[in-house]
Design a protein around this motif. Structure first.
Motif, PDB file in Angstrom:
ATOM      1  N   GLN A  37       0.813  -1.222   0.000  1.00 31.28           N
ATOM      2  CA  GLN A  37       0.000   0.000   0.000  1.00 31.28           C
ATOM      3  C   GLN A  37       0.842   1.266   0.000  1.00 31.28           C
ATOM      4  O   GLN A  37       0.469   2.265  -0.594  1.00 31.28           O
ATOM      5  N   HIS A  38       1.998   1.241   0.690  1.00 31.67           N
ATOM      6  CA  HIS A  38       2.810   2.456   0.738  1.00 31.67           C
ATOM      7  C   HIS A  38       3.302   2.836  -0.659  1.00 31.67           C
ATOM      8  O   HIS A  38       3.494   4.004  -0.965  1.00 31.67           O
ATOM      9  N   ILE A  39       3.449   1.805  -1.553  1.00 34.05           N
ATOM     10  CA  ILE A  39       3.858   2.095  -2.934  1.00 34.05           C
ATOM     11  C   ILE A  39       2.630   2.458  -3.759  1.00 34.05           C
ATOM     12  O   ILE A  39       2.611   3.449  -4.483  1.00 34.05           O
ATOM     13  N   GLN A  40       1.562   1.637  -3.621  1.00 33.25           N
ATOM     14  CA  GLN A  40       0.368   1.849  -4.438  1.00 33.25           C
ATOM     15  C   GLN A  40      -0.269   3.214  -4.196  1.00 33.25           C
ATOM     16  O   GLN A  40      -0.793   3.835  -5.104  1.00 33.25           O
ATOM     17  N   THR A  41      -0.242   3.677  -2.937  1.00 32.27           N
ATOM     18  CA  THR A  41      -0.896   4.942  -2.620  1.00 32.27           C
ATOM     19  C   THR A  41       0.081   6.107  -2.681  1.00 32.27           C
ATOM     20  O   THR A  41      -0.334   7.263  -2.616  1.00 32.27           O
ATOM     21  N   GLY A  42       1.385   5.799  -2.786  1.00 33.76           N
ATOM     22  CA  GLY A  42       2.382   6.875  -2.800  1.00 33.76           C
ATOM     23  C   GLY A  42       2.513   7.545  -1.442  1.00 33.76           C
ATOM     24  O   GLY A  42       3.043   8.642  -1.331  1.00 33.76           O
ATOM     25  N   CYS A  43       2.006   6.876  -0.372  1.00 31.57           N
ATOM     26  CA  CYS A  43       2.052   7.475   0.966  1.00 31.57           C
ATOM     27  C   CYS A  43       2.814   6.565   1.920  1.00 31.57           C
ATOM     28  O   CYS A  43       2.579   5.364   1.940  1.00 31.57           O
ATOM     29  N   ALA A  44       3.679   7.154   2.702  1.00 30.05           N
ATOM     30  CA  ALA A  44       4.418   6.372   3.694  1.00 30.05           C
ATOM     31  C   ALA A  44       3.478   5.969   4.826  1.00 30.05           C
ATOM     32  O   ALA A  44       2.444   6.605   5.036  1.00 30.05           O
ATOM     33  N   GLN A  45       3.858   4.898   5.521  1.00 31.13           N
ATOM     34  CA  GLN A  45       3.078   4.472   6.682  1.00 31.13           C
ATOM     35  C   GLN A  45       3.263   5.531   7.775  1.00 31.13           C
ATOM     36  O   GLN A  45       4.385   5.842   8.161  1.00 31.13           O
ATOM     37  N   THR A  46       2.162   6.118   8.226  1.00 33.92           N
ATOM     38  CA  THR A  46       2.254   7.226   9.186  1.00 33.92           C
ATOM     39  C   THR A  46       1.320   6.935  10.341  1.00 33.92           C
ATOM     40  O   THR A  46       0.317   6.237  10.174  1.00 33.92           O
ATOM     41  N   GLY A  47       1.599   7.512  11.515  1.00 31.98           N
ATOM     42  CA  GLY A  47       0.716   7.345  12.659  1.00 31.98           C
ATOM     43  C   GLY A  47      -0.652   7.952  12.349  1.00 31.98           C
ATOM     44  O   GLY A  47      -0.752   8.949  11.619  1.00 31.98           O
ATOM     45  N   LEU A  48      -1.690   7.351  12.935  1.00 35.97           N
ATOM     46  CA  LEU A  48      -3.046   7.819  12.621  1.00 35.97           C
ATOM     47  C   LEU A  48      -3.311   9.232  13.147  1.00 35.97           C
ATOM     48  O   LEU A  48      -4.060  10.001  12.531  1.00 35.97           O
ATOM     49  N   ASP A  49      -2.671   9.588  14.285  1.00 38.74           N
ATOM     50  CA  ASP A  49      -2.842  10.967  14.783  1.00 38.74           C
ATOM     51  C   ASP A  49      -2.284  11.969  13.786  1.00 38.74           C
ATOM     52  O   ASP A  49      -2.876  13.024  13.548  1.00 38.74           O
ATOM     53  N   THR A  50      -1.147  11.627  13.200  1.00 36.66           N
ATOM     54  CA  THR A  50      -0.537  12.521  12.201  1.00 36.66           C
ATOM     55  C   THR A  50      -1.456  12.647  10.982  1.00 36.66           C
ATOM     56  O   THR A  50      -1.643  13.734  10.443  1.00 36.66           O
ATOM     57  N   VAL A  51      -2.027  11.492  10.563  1.00 37.29           N
ATOM     58  CA  VAL A  51      -2.941  11.524   9.408  1.00 37.29           C
ATOM     59  C   VAL A  51      -4.130  12.431   9.726  1.00 37.29           C
ATOM     60  O   VAL A  51      -4.504  13.307   8.928  1.00 37.29           O
ATOM     61  N   LEU A  52      -4.705  12.236  10.926  1.00 39.42           N
ATOM     62  CA  LEU A  52      -5.867  13.038  11.332  1.00 39.42           C
ATOM     63  C   LEU A  52      -5.560  14.532  11.272  1.00 39.42           C
ATOM     64  O   LEU A  52      -6.326  15.325  10.711  1.00 39.42           O
ATOM     65  N   LYS A  53      -4.426  14.908  11.846  1.00 37.76           N
ATOM     66  CA  LYS A  53      -4.053  16.328  11.898  1.00 37.76           C
ATOM     67  C   LYS A  53      -3.865  16.890  10.498  1.00 37.76           C
ATOM     68  O   LYS A  53      -4.315  17.985  10.189  1.00 37.76           O
ATOM     69  N   LYS A  54      -3.203  16.117   9.647  1.00 37.90           N
ATOM     70  CA  LYS A  54      -2.917  16.605   8.298  1.00 37.90           C
ATOM     71  C   LYS A  54      -4.215  16.761   7.494  1.00 37.90           C
ATOM     72  O   LYS A  54      -4.419  17.751   6.811  1.00 37.90           O
ATOM     73  N   LEU A 206      -0.580  -7.380  -9.534  1.00 38.57           N
ATOM     74  CA  LEU A 206       0.779  -7.008  -9.948  1.00 38.57           C
ATOM     75  C   LEU A 206       1.777  -7.576  -8.960  1.00 38.57           C
ATOM     76  O   LEU A 206       1.460  -7.796  -7.787  1.00 38.57           O
ATOM     77  N   VAL A 207       3.006  -7.764  -9.437  1.00 34.06           N
ATOM     78  CA  VAL A 207       4.081  -8.174  -8.533  1.00 34.06           C
ATOM     79  C   VAL A 207       4.841  -6.905  -8.160  1.00 34.06           C
ATOM     80  O   VAL A 207       5.529  -6.303  -8.998  1.00 34.06           O
ATOM     81  N   LEU A 208       4.697  -6.485  -6.911  1.00 36.36           N
ATOM     82  CA  LEU A 208       5.338  -5.243  -6.456  1.00 36.36           C
ATOM     83  C   LEU A 208       6.557  -5.561  -5.604  1.00 36.36           C
ATOM     84  O   LEU A 208       6.579  -6.558  -4.867  1.00 36.36           O
ATOM     85  N   ARG A 209       7.549  -4.703  -5.721  1.00 35.71           N
ATOM     86  CA  ARG A 209       8.810  -4.921  -5.019  1.00 35.71           C
ATOM     87  C   ARG A 209       8.601  -5.037  -3.509  1.00 35.71           C
ATOM     88  O   ARG A 209       7.839  -4.283  -2.914  1.00 35.71           O
ATOM     89  N   GLY A 210       9.263  -6.006  -2.935  1.00 35.18           N
ATOM     90  CA  GLY A 210       9.245  -6.146  -1.478  1.00 35.18           C
ATOM     91  C   GLY A 210       8.077  -6.966  -0.962  1.00 35.18           C
ATOM     92  O   GLY A 210       7.950  -7.156   0.255  1.00 35.18           O
ATOM     93  N   THR A 211       7.207  -7.442  -1.843  1.00 36.63           N
ATOM     94  CA  THR A 211       6.065  -8.238  -1.376  1.00 36.63           C
ATOM     95  C   THR A 211       6.426  -9.728  -1.371  1.00 36.63           C
ATOM     96  O   THR A 211       7.396 -10.157  -2.009  1.00 36.63           O
ATOM     97  N   GLU A 212       5.609 -10.488  -0.667  1.00 29.69           N
ATOM     98  CA  GLU A 212       5.765 -11.943  -0.660  1.00 29.69           C
ATOM     99  C   GLU A 212       5.588 -12.483  -2.082  1.00 29.69           C
ATOM    100  O   GLU A 212       6.252 -13.436  -2.494  1.00 29.69           O
ATOM    101  N   PRO A 261       8.750   2.100 -11.162  1.00 29.08           N
ATOM    102  CA  PRO A 261       9.966   1.324 -10.873  1.00 29.08           C
ATOM    103  C   PRO A 261       9.763   0.204  -9.847  1.00 29.08           C
ATOM    104  O   PRO A 261      10.607  -0.678  -9.722  1.00 29.08           O
ATOM    105  N   GLU A 262       8.646   0.246  -9.138  1.00 29.26           N
ATOM    106  CA  GLU A 262       8.399  -0.762  -8.099  1.00 29.26           C
ATOM    107  C   GLU A 262       7.598  -1.953  -8.623  1.00 29.26           C
ATOM    108  O   GLU A 262       7.361  -2.910  -7.906  1.00 29.26           O
ATOM    109  N   ILE A 263       7.136  -1.860  -9.878  1.00 29.29           N
ATOM    110  CA  ILE A 263       6.402  -2.996 -10.453  1.00 29.29           C
ATOM    111  C   ILE A 263       7.417  -3.951 -11.063  1.00 29.29           C
ATOM    112  O   ILE A 263       8.071  -3.645 -12.051  1.00 29.29           O
ATOM    113  N   VAL A 264       7.550  -5.102 -10.443  1.00 25.82           N
ATOM    114  CA  VAL A 264       8.557  -6.066 -10.874  1.00 25.82           C
ATOM    115  C   VAL A 264       8.026  -6.891 -12.055  1.00 25.82           C
ATOM    116  O   VAL A 264       8.766  -7.235 -12.966  1.00 25.82           O
TER     117      VAL A 264
END
Ligand code: SF4
Length: 341
Positions: A37-54, A206-212, A261-264
């Motif tokens: 998801q961090h690649i598919q959405t272009g968003c880093a994993q962030t704390g939910l409080d930070t997401v809420l504030k933003k 899709l086969v994305l980099r870093g996935t199982e 570049p992350e689509i293998v």
């Protein structure tokens, strides 16, 4: 000379602007084999409080600028399994901006095995309007081999629960999963046609980099669909869904800058949706030509469909020519419907 007037085969649907809020992996019981998801959405994993504030700050800004209205959409995680207070906090935020006229609707995506009727009713009372279930498939073999942890029956139960709670329903399918066999995607489409959700999204695997799944692919334990097969199967699937009156609101992951570049491996194309839509329209025109019962002389295409009639990079010019409709006999017209004469 007889002529035919017909509409575009896509079902009508209300169009609104979506304001996506990404909560990558939040609430997920684990990482699904294909998911990054961090690649598919272009968003880093962030704390939910930070997401809420933003989100709150961004919505305030949009309000000041007189933008909107929007549908607020929580994607990229398992919204209904977020730690206890967060669904309510996100929905309270949405409600605040709904009262100010900026938000008109709120939706979330979640897993089929993380919803119950009482929970959904409660979330509905707090302002949730639509649940998009990341079903991916209803085929038990594909679900098992993909490690999803639920069955096709569970997907049906979850769809029923969303409806019973009085919420709108979306269903997401992922053609080409590990464990894919026979006619799985077309069977899934038929099942979804019977469920009749308010919309669907189709995300070919899709086969994305870093996935199982990348590991499985490198070990020759998984083979993704080819692009040609994907387009062929999606064309059949979308035609069936449209015929059943079910809108397809997304095909393929969005062309985020960092994604390519992350689509293998796997069937990714930046214009996949356009290509498939144009093919479904072509099938519809072919059917009209059969009904006309003679060689057509002219096709009038409403201006608003002028960009899609020939497909991506005009790839369907030859198909229309074979129908007897060369470039000169296809005209863009200031009408709402197509005319064939
Ligand atoms: S597919 Fe859904 S449930 Fe699985 S890790 Fe990704 S967001 Fe979470």
């Amino acid at each position: 000379m007889n002529s035919l007037v017909f509409s575009h085969p896509e079902p009508q649907r209300p169009r609104s602007r979506i304001w996506p809020v990404f909560i990558p992996f939040a609430g997920c019981p684990g990482r699904c084999v294909f998911c990054a998801q961090h690649i598919q959405t272009g968003c880093a994993q962030t704390g939910l409080d930070t997401v809420l504030k933003k989100v709150e700050a961004d919505l305030e800004r949009a309000l000041e600028l007189g933008r909107g209205p929007y549908e607020l959409a929580f994607f990229g995680g398992t919204f209904t399994a977020l730690p206890e207070e967060y669904p309510s906090r996100f929905l309270a935020l949405s409600d605040k901006f709904r009262k100010l006229g900026l938000i008109i609707k709120t939706r979330c995506s979640t897993r089929p095995d993380r919803v119950t009727i009482p929970m959904l009713k409660e979330l509905g009372a707090q302002g949730l309007d639509m649940v998009e279930l990341g079903a991916q498939s209803l085929d038990n073999k594909a679900l098992k081999e993909s490690g999803r942890g639920y069955s096709g029956d569970d997907v049906h139960t979850a769809c029923d629960a969303v409806r019973a709670a009085g919420l709108e329903l979306g269903v997401q399918l992922m053609p080409g999963l590990p464990g894919d066999h026979d006619d799985v995607f077309q069977k899934d489409v038929r099942a979804v046609c019977n469920i009749k959700p308010d919309n669907t999204r189709l995300y070919p695997c899709l086969v994305l980099r870093g996935t199982e799944l990348e590991k499985w692919w490198r070990e020759d334990r998984y083979e993704p669909w080819t692009l040609a097969r994907t387009i062929r199967e999606l064309t059949l699937g979308v035609a069936a869904l449209w015929k059943a009156g079910i809108p397809v609101i997304r095909m393929g992951v969005a062309p985020e800058e960092d994604l390519a570049p992350e689509i293998v491996a796997g069937p990714w194309h930046p214009a996949l949706g356009q290509s498939v839509r144009a093919r479904v329209l072509l099938k519809h025109v072919q059917e009209q030509v059969r009904q006309l019962g003679r060689a057509p002389e002219r096709l009038g295409v409403p201006f608003r469909h002028s960009g899609e009639i020939f497909g991506h990079a005009r790839e369907l010019l030859g198909d229309y020519a074979r129908l007897g409709l060369d470039r000169e006999s296809i005209r863009m017209v200031d009408k709402k419907r197509f005319t064939l004469s």
